[in-house]
Design a protein around this motif. Sequence first.
Motif, PDB file in Angstrom:
ATOM      1  N   ALA A   1       0.702  -1.179  -0.114  1.00 50.74           N
ATOM      2  CA  ALA A   1      -0.128   0.056  -0.105  1.00 50.74           C
ATOM      3  C   ALA A   1       0.942   1.164  -0.064  1.00 50.74           C
ATOM      4  CB  ALA A   1      -0.732   0.161   1.176  1.00 50.74           C
ATOM      5  N   LEU A   2       0.395   2.519  -0.237  1.00 51.14           N
ATOM      6  CA  LEU A   2       1.069   3.721  -0.532  1.00 51.14           C
ATOM      7  C   LEU A   2       0.284   5.008   0.224  1.00 51.14           C
ATOM      8  CD1 LEU A   2       3.211   5.193  -2.015  1.00 51.14           C
ATOM      9  CD2 LEU A   2       1.542   5.484  -3.522  1.00 51.14           C
ATOM     10  N   VAL A   3       0.982   5.648   0.796  1.00 55.56           N
ATOM     11  CA  VAL A   3       0.419   6.932   1.430  1.00 55.56           C
ATOM     12  C   VAL A   3       1.265   7.901   0.885  1.00 55.56           C
ATOM     13  CG1 VAL A   3       0.179   8.178   3.567  1.00 55.56           C
ATOM     14  CG2 VAL A   3      -0.149   6.089   3.723  1.00 55.56           C
ATOM     15  N   VAL A   4       0.409   8.792  -0.042  1.00 58.65           N
ATOM     16  CA  VAL A   4       0.873   9.980  -0.585  1.00 58.65           C
ATOM     17  C   VAL A   4       0.543  11.255   0.425  1.00 58.65           C
ATOM     18  CG1 VAL A   4       0.883  11.612  -2.769  1.00 58.65           C
ATOM     19  CG2 VAL A   4       0.813   8.808  -2.891  1.00 58.65           C
ATOM     20  N   VAL A   5       1.645  11.958   0.774  1.00 56.25           N
ATOM     21  CA  VAL A   5       1.474  13.088   1.531  1.00 56.25           C
ATOM     22  C   VAL A   5       1.401  14.224   1.012  1.00 56.25           C
ATOM     23  CG1 VAL A   5       2.259  13.979   3.653  1.00 56.25           C
ATOM     24  CG2 VAL A   5       2.574  11.723   3.614  1.00 56.25           C
ATOM     25  N   SER A   6       0.422  14.856   1.205  1.00 53.92           N
ATOM     26  CA  SER A   6       0.531  16.411   0.508  1.00 53.92           C
ATOM     27  C   SER A   6       0.148  17.525   1.928  1.00 53.92           C
ATOM     28  CB  SER A   6      -0.841  16.318  -0.307  1.00 53.92           C
ATOM     29  OG  SER A   6      -1.011  17.887  -0.912  1.00 53.92           O
ATOM     30  N   THR A   7       0.038  18.838   1.378  1.00 58.95           N
ATOM     31  CA  THR A   7      -0.347  19.693   2.397  1.00 58.95           C
ATOM     32  C   THR A   7      -1.525  20.414   1.699  1.00 58.95           C
ATOM     33  OG1 THR A   7       1.140  21.222   1.072  1.00 58.95           O
ATOM     34  CG2 THR A   7       2.190  20.284   3.015  1.00 58.95           C
ATOM     35  N   GLY A   8      -2.075  21.429   2.668  1.00 57.44           N
ATOM     36  CA  GLY A   8      -3.289  21.995   2.294  1.00 57.44           C
ATOM     37  C   GLY A   8      -3.252  23.092   1.144  1.00 57.44           C
ATOM     38  N   SER A   9      -1.923  23.357   0.830  1.00 61.40           N
ATOM     39  CA  SER A   9      -1.419  24.364  -0.118  1.00 61.40           C
ATOM     40  C   SER A   9      -1.515  24.115  -1.634  1.00 61.40           C
ATOM     41  CB  SER A   9      -0.174  24.861   0.209  1.00 61.40           C
ATOM     42  OG  SER A   9       1.017  24.189   0.014  1.00 61.40           O
ATOM     43  N   VAL A  10      -1.463  24.927  -2.443  1.00 62.85           N
ATOM     44  CA  VAL A  10      -1.530  24.884  -3.882  1.00 62.85           C
ATOM     45  C   VAL A  10      -0.262  23.895  -4.423  1.00 62.85           C
ATOM     46  CG1 VAL A  10      -1.504  25.784  -6.353  1.00 62.85           C
ATOM     47  CG2 VAL A  10      -3.145  26.571  -4.456  1.00 62.85           C
ATOM     48  N   ASP A  11       0.896  24.284  -3.974  1.00 62.12           N
ATOM     49  CA  ASP A  11       2.107  23.790  -4.545  1.00 62.12           C
ATOM     50  C   ASP A  11       2.423  22.237  -3.794  1.00 62.12           C
ATOM     51  OD1 ASP A  11       2.367  24.778  -1.633  1.00 62.12           O
ATOM     52  OD2 ASP A  11       4.544  25.056  -2.056  1.00 62.12           O
ATOM     53  N   GLY A  12       1.808  22.068  -2.728  1.00 66.40           N
ATOM     54  CA  GLY A  12       1.810  20.813  -2.127  1.00 66.40           C
ATOM     55  C   GLY A  12       0.996  19.840  -2.483  1.00 66.40           C
ATOM     56  N   ALA A  13      -0.296  20.334  -3.052  1.00 63.93           N
ATOM     57  CA  ALA A  13      -1.359  19.319  -3.666  1.00 63.93           C
ATOM     58  C   ALA A  13      -0.698  19.005  -5.181  1.00 63.93           C
ATOM     59  CB  ALA A  13      -2.710  20.348  -3.781  1.00 63.93           C
ATOM     60  N   THR A  14      -0.026  20.233  -5.803  1.00 64.50           N
ATOM     61  CA  THR A  14       0.529  19.952  -7.214  1.00 64.50           C
ATOM     62  C   THR A  14       1.485  18.849  -7.084  1.00 64.50           C
ATOM     63  OG1 THR A  14       0.062  22.441  -7.676  1.00 64.50           O
ATOM     64  CG2 THR A  14       1.474  21.002  -9.257  1.00 64.50           C
ATOM     65  N   SER A  15       2.296  18.937  -6.061  1.00 58.81           N
ATOM     66  CA  SER A  15       3.393  17.896  -5.997  1.00 58.81           C
ATOM     67  C   SER A  15       2.560  16.455  -5.812  1.00 58.81           C
ATOM     68  CB  SER A  15       4.275  18.366  -4.710  1.00 58.81           C
ATOM     69  OG  SER A  15       5.032  19.591  -5.413  1.00 58.81           O
TER      70      SER A  15
END
Length: 357
Positions: free
Chosen positions: A250-264
């Motif tokens: 399984a995989l967990v992709v971690v993002s932030t609530g910012s635009v650049d974090g979501a884009t990454s």
Amino acid sequence: MTDPREFSEERTDSTAHPGRQPQLPPFPPGYDPNLPPLQPNSPYPPLPQPSRPRPEMSSHVVRPPKRPPRSGWRKAVYVGSGKLINPGESPAERRQRELVARVNQPLRGCFRIAMMSLKGGVGKTTITTTLGATFASLRGDRVIAVDANPDRGTLSQKIPIETTATVRHLLRDADKITRYSDVRAYTSQGESRLEILASEQDPAVSEAFSETDYLRVVSLLEHYYNIVLTDCGTGLMHSAMKGVLDSADALVVVSTGSVDGATSASATIDWLEAHGYGDLVKRSIVAINSVRPKAGSVDLDKLAAHFGARARSVCRIPFDPHLEEGAEIELERLQPATRLALLELAAAMADAFPLKG
């Protein structure tokens, strides 16, 4: 005196009338004469049987006892009445109990979780530690997090350090390890029972950590641990990454609530799908980690819906002052909303455990 011969014409046995077959009494109610007989010599067919056994009456009419409340006004009433008045669990307590039950689902063998992000500073190592600590604190089996970051990972800074040994030392002595206590000499353990296998702190040495090295480490750990989390680096092309992805359940992709974090995070999913890991993406969870107190102008609901269309599940981790410190993590110091969010993340991951059997 009555003459017995007066009744001789009313006898129905074959002795009285040798040439006539005896008459059978009429069928009782409920019999179907067209059904085959139960036995060859039985004069009547069997009564029809119900298609399935009827459940015990007690399972339907007896209410299960209420669980006593554990907090809030409900607990105050329960304790204040001498346990005579039981308001029962609150919806929040019931929800938490259900999540804990999901986290504790039976697990066969070893389950490997890869933690990924293309962007640094999104809290990937923090989510790795807190997710692993949540599993370790609730389950009875062993949980370990491996630092596979080639750029001097910081996973070992999240719990008290018990040893200076690293993954490189474990590889060097792999042939001498025959029991769990041997592996334990190379790991550090926090209060939650989560163990961490640190990476080499010298970047020149850690760069040599290859795909083959990682697979050797995982094949060794899976004999002694039920859950293995791998804290990957931010680069998708470093040598160990292929081994991490190929062996992950399984995989967990971690993002932030910012635009650049979501884009990454979206770019990470795009890269995985383009390189043959589409099935792994379908089994993935996107963790939206709030690294700042306020979300700004980003609509987190729309962001969650965006990732929900691509991944199996989306979990939102709220901002927590204790996690912002960047130091050793203690689950007891986290805010209740953070603990609940991590519990939801662990439960969603446990839903992907292979079925027992």
